[in-house]
Write an enzyme that holds these catalytic residues in place. Sequence first.
Site, PDB file in Angstrom:
ATOM      1  CB  SER A 292      -0.907   0.013   1.233  1.00 43.78           C
ATOM      2  OG  SER A 292      -1.425   1.307   1.469  1.00 43.78           O
TER       3      SER A 292
ATOM      4  CB  THR B 178      -2.160   0.364  -4.687  1.00 44.30           C
ATOM      5  OG1 THR B 178      -3.222   0.628  -3.760  1.00 44.30           O
ATOM      6  CG2 THR B 178      -0.992  -0.268  -3.947  1.00 44.30           C
TER       7      THR B 178
END
Length: 348
Positions: free
Chosen positions: A91, A260
């Site tokens: 992430s 992301t």
Amino acid sequence: MEQRLTIKLMDTHAGGDVSRIVLNGITPLPGASVRDQMHYLRDDADGLRNLLLFEPYGIPEMSVDLIVPATDPDAVAGYIIMEVMGYPIYSGSNTICTATAVLEAGIVPKQEGTQHFVLESPAGRVNIEAQVENGVVEAITCEGLPSYIDTHLATIHVPGLGNVTYSVAYSGGFYALVDATELGFQLTLDEERALAECAHKIVEAIQAERGFSHYTLGDVGPLPFLHFMGPVEQIADDFYRSRSTTYVHPGVICRSTTGTGTSARLALMHHEGKLKPGDRLETVSLRETGFIGKLTGVRQKGSHQVAENTITGKGYVLANSEIVINCDDPMVECSGLRHILQDDQPPR
């Protein structure tokens, strides 16, 4: 006599997404890599995620990052990411927050100017560049995962919405990417609930129709993310900006545009011939926060063009705290948790 169990936390945010960093209070986890430690936490100690993301200690919109010892000899620390959807292997916003936290907690001593270090995520090593000015961490640039387009401009019938056109990228998880304007959205804060309801329907329909497999990782589970894309504005020859919103299934609209999600967008824009290596894209959230993604290179991996990228953002410290865990509290569920808590506090 009651045993006093505590966990030391640093709450941070990047782009509005709160990441709760667990600094200590957890016993060492078994595993030869951070990925292995993540698997242990997921399979045998999911109580930590449930404790910190749900009542009475947290809310599902947050994330949790557990600092663990790195197994990569070059890394200063490892971290395991926990979200409402489970355990993503990477992430961007959580990496920005974790990098900020290791500097603010003194795990990595701050140096004025530009400094570099390595973290180990479940996806592997992550190179970090930090900008420190007058002792303040002003920016973190981290590597995004190599990203690629799995599906381009497919159509699916979604109950209540009709036919929806979407693409799918992998950028640390599989993302459905949809045009916000085609779905009637301007990507403003007052649309947040409607965006979540719309995304929920689309993701449910995609999950029911098909699955996705990464070219090296294989099956990584059902598609968990959707990214709403606004119109693209060109700011300079190599710099673009677009309103964007990321949804995490089930039910969460992220406060930030997510790292992301930004990486997925870079991969799609390159696939469509709209970005070249060296170009940057700033994604702007419902709350007017942003991340800057940079397409740093492209390489061929089998049948996929893989977009290499970086994500830049700023992390902010919200609080340093020590939470007390009382397993006798009817609001606190300690199953799947007690065996990893450090039981070394004196009784009171």
